[in-house]
Enzyme design. Sequence first.
Site, PDB file in Angstrom:
ATOM      1  N   SER A 140       2.434   0.047  -6.375  1.00  0.00           N
ATOM      2  CA  SER A 140       2.543  -0.409  -4.983  1.00  0.00           C
ATOM      3  C   SER A 140       3.428  -1.652  -4.855  1.00  0.00           C
ATOM      4  O   SER A 140       3.817  -2.270  -5.847  1.00  0.00           O
ATOM      5  CB  SER A 140       1.153  -0.732  -4.450  1.00  0.00           C
ATOM      6  OG  SER A 140       0.730  -1.977  -4.988  1.00  0.00           O
ATOM      7  N   CYS A 141       3.690  -2.008  -3.610  1.00  0.00           N
ATOM      8  CA  CYS A 141       4.534  -3.180  -3.334  1.00  0.00           C
ATOM      9  C   CYS A 141       3.941  -4.458  -3.921  1.00  0.00           C
ATOM     10  O   CYS A 141       4.646  -5.253  -4.555  1.00  0.00           O
ATOM     11  CB  CYS A 141       4.750  -3.325  -1.837  1.00  0.00           C
ATOM     12  SG  CYS A 141       3.223  -3.223  -0.868  1.00  0.00           S
ATOM     13  N   ARG A 169       0.113  -8.287   4.790  1.00  0.00           N
ATOM     14  CA  ARG A 169       0.526  -7.977   6.169  1.00  0.00           C
ATOM     15  C   ARG A 169      -0.432  -6.902   6.705  1.00  0.00           C
ATOM     16  O   ARG A 169      -0.834  -5.995   5.977  1.00  0.00           O
ATOM     17  CB  ARG A 169       1.993  -7.522   6.225  1.00  0.00           C
ATOM     18  CG  ARG A 169       2.331  -6.248   5.434  1.00  0.00           C
ATOM     19  CD  ARG A 169       2.157  -4.987   6.251  1.00  0.00           C
ATOM     20  NE  ARG A 169       2.460  -3.782   5.522  1.00  0.00           N
ATOM     21  CZ  ARG A 169       1.536  -3.036   4.915  1.00  0.00           C
ATOM     22  NH1 ARG A 169       0.272  -3.416   4.874  1.00  0.00           N
ATOM     23  NH2 ARG A 169       1.895  -1.891   4.328  1.00  0.00           N
ATOM     24  N   HIS A 220       4.034  -9.612   2.626  1.00  0.00           N
ATOM     25  CA  HIS A 220       2.823 -10.129   1.974  1.00  0.00           C
ATOM     26  C   HIS A 220       3.168 -11.489   1.349  1.00  0.00           C
ATOM     27  O   HIS A 220       4.330 -11.750   1.007  1.00  0.00           O
ATOM     28  CB  HIS A 220       2.373  -9.239   0.819  1.00  0.00           C
ATOM     29  CG  HIS A 220       2.120  -7.803   1.170  1.00  0.00           C
ATOM     30  ND1 HIS A 220       1.139  -7.399   2.032  1.00  0.00           N
ATOM     31  CD2 HIS A 220       2.703  -6.669   0.722  1.00  0.00           C
ATOM     32  CE1 HIS A 220       1.123  -6.071   2.106  1.00  0.00           C
ATOM     33  NE2 HIS A 220       2.064  -5.601   1.314  1.00  0.00           N
TER      34      HIS A 220
HETATM   35  P1  NAD Z   1       4.591   6.539   6.080  1.00  0.00           P
HETATM   36  O1  NAD Z   1       3.400   6.970   6.851  1.00  0.00           O
HETATM   37  O2  NAD Z   1       5.518   5.574   6.695  1.00  0.00           O
HETATM   38  O3  NAD Z   1       5.442   7.822   5.671  1.00  0.00           O
HETATM   39  C1  NAD Z   1       4.843   8.987   5.164  1.00  0.00           C
HETATM   40  C2  NAD Z   1       5.724  10.176   5.526  1.00  0.00           C
HETATM   41  O4  NAD Z   1       5.138  11.387   4.984  1.00  0.00           O
HETATM   42  C3  NAD Z   1       5.826  10.392   7.043  1.00  0.00           C
HETATM   43  O5  NAD Z   1       7.175  10.657   7.366  1.00  0.00           O
HETATM   44  C4  NAD Z   1       4.952  11.632   7.291  1.00  0.00           C
HETATM   45  O6  NAD Z   1       5.423  12.382   8.387  1.00  0.00           O
HETATM   46  C5  NAD Z   1       5.152  12.385   6.000  1.00  0.00           C
HETATM   47  N1  NAD Z   1       4.106  13.386   5.754  1.00  0.00           N
HETATM   48  C6  NAD Z   1       2.824  13.392   6.212  1.00  0.00           C
HETATM   49  N2  NAD Z   1       2.177  14.488   5.783  1.00  0.00           N
HETATM   50  C7  NAD Z   1       3.072  15.199   5.041  1.00  0.00           C
HETATM   51  C8  NAD Z   1       3.007  16.429   4.344  1.00  0.00           C
HETATM   52  N3  NAD Z   1       1.884  17.175   4.312  1.00  0.00           N
HETATM   53  N4  NAD Z   1       4.122  16.860   3.694  1.00  0.00           N
HETATM   54  C9  NAD Z   1       5.257  16.144   3.699  1.00  0.00           C
HETATM   55  N5  NAD Z   1       5.383  14.960   4.357  1.00  0.00           N
HETATM   56  C10 NAD Z   1       4.299  14.496   5.014  1.00  0.00           C
HETATM   57  O7  NAD Z   1       4.023   6.027   4.687  1.00  0.00           O
HETATM   58  P2  NAD Z   1       4.741   4.992   3.710  1.00  0.00           P
HETATM   59  O8  NAD Z   1       4.366   3.628   4.136  1.00  0.00           O
HETATM   60  O9  NAD Z   1       6.163   5.341   3.548  1.00  0.00           O
HETATM   61  O10 NAD Z   1       3.924   5.267   2.368  1.00  0.00           O
HETATM   62  C11 NAD Z   1       4.269   6.308   1.486  1.00  0.00           C
HETATM   63  C12 NAD Z   1       3.724   5.989   0.114  1.00  0.00           C
HETATM   64  O11 NAD Z   1       4.329   4.780  -0.330  1.00  0.00           O
HETATM   65  C13 NAD Z   1       2.210   5.740   0.060  1.00  0.00           C
HETATM   66  O12 NAD Z   1       1.742   6.146  -1.205  1.00  0.00           O
HETATM   67  C14 NAD Z   1       2.106   4.246   0.183  1.00  0.00           C
HETATM   68  O13 NAD Z   1       0.901   3.728  -0.339  1.00  0.00           O
HETATM   69  C15 NAD Z   1       3.307   3.814  -0.629  1.00  0.00           C
HETATM   70  N6  NAD Z   1       3.830   2.478  -0.309  1.00  0.00           N
HETATM   71  C16 NAD Z   1       3.903   2.029   0.966  1.00  0.00           C
HETATM   72  C17 NAD Z   1       4.387   0.759   1.215  1.00  0.00           C
HETATM   73  C18 NAD Z   1       4.443   0.184   2.597  1.00  0.00           C
HETATM   74  O14 NAD Z   1       4.281  -1.019   2.746  1.00  0.00           O
HETATM   75  N7  NAD Z   1       4.686   0.958   3.617  1.00  0.00           N
HETATM   76  C19 NAD Z   1       4.829  -0.050   0.158  1.00  0.00           C
HETATM   77  C20 NAD Z   1       4.806   0.465  -1.140  1.00  0.00           C
HETATM   78  C21 NAD Z   1       4.300   1.733  -1.372  1.00  0.00           C
END
Ligand code: NAD
Length: 338
Positions: A140-141, A169, A220
Amino acid sequence: MAKIRVGVNGFGTIGKRVATAVALQDDMELIGVTKTRPNFEARTAVSKGYGLYVPAENVQAFKDAGIAVSGTIDDLLGKVDIMVDCTPGTLGEFYREKYKAAGVKAIFQGGEDHALTGISFNSTANYSESWGAQLSRVVSCNTTGLLRTLNPLDRKFKIKNAFVTIVRRAADPGDIKNGPINGLEPSVKLPTHHGPDVQSIMPWLNINTMAVKASTTLMHLHTVVVQLASETTTEEVLEVFRNAPRVRMVSSKDGIKCTANIMELARELGRDRSDMYEIIVWEDGVKVVGNTLYYYQAVHQESDVIPENIDCIRSMCKLEQDAAASQAKTNKAMGISQ
Ligand code: NAD
């Protein structure tokens, strides 16, 4: 050498950034991205020239919305060497089985558990552990941020114990569902999962974490107290941070007093989406007393993991054996100076 063919599943906060970063690399080709719903992000993907792949049952909905699709998600799996899975952290097992059946390598994100892949990745700390792997997970981040500074410190001084408070955040800038929008919310389940997540890569590290959600969307902030195995000086620690990959030093004397100022700096750098890929450490907020080190660092949650995903592709697809060489290549393509 043929370029590695990459697909991105889930074109959200992380997925859209990974797609942009892949498209910038000269040893990778972005074959396509997936969207489940025909919204503005799907239109953006098409306008950028990305192949758009959607669930078979939703093809008609995209057609009805006037958005051209290149095929189904299963079609995309037939065209790529590796998928970067950026779906919400609940679909891992479902997609892992799909990728396995298609004979495609896959990277998952930090919302999934380490057990899903059995290998977790951080370019600074364990690049070679994902060498040739079928599955890996970019942590994760927050975990990425901690590894970027704690790993170089441990290599140089050996860490006896690390105590971290993560001021999180509350939501990403485009997220209107999460909060709090006015308040500070402690994580009462202690210690928080962040310490064990760091240990998925540095199992020997004694690390203790707590977290508080704050009413901000920008970044964060970590307060870190580290007991080192021996006494050192503030200057020696600063030297370690200055040489650590993807760590950027700032100073409050230079007007960078808070995360809002960091985001303003990121806008001035003119990078894609005004992202800050480096972990920010306040130079004048680093202090050593005996063998105890204190520092603050800030993490741009939307973007610090993006160069990690690119390096992880290189390690898994055996494109570059040396971590520093991969980092340098990624950094050059993305405009990261260190
Ligand atoms: P997000 O909700 O912004 O994006 C997720 C995407 O997946 C969306 O476009 C959604 O439409 C799509 N989706 C939903 N169901 C789906 C399915 N069945 N098949 C294909 N696509 C589908 O989420 P995010 O913030 O980009 O997080 C994605 C991953 O990255 C998670 O594991 C999260 O924990 C991790 N992450 C997030 C952050 C953050 O701060 N946003 C930072 C680091 C890691």
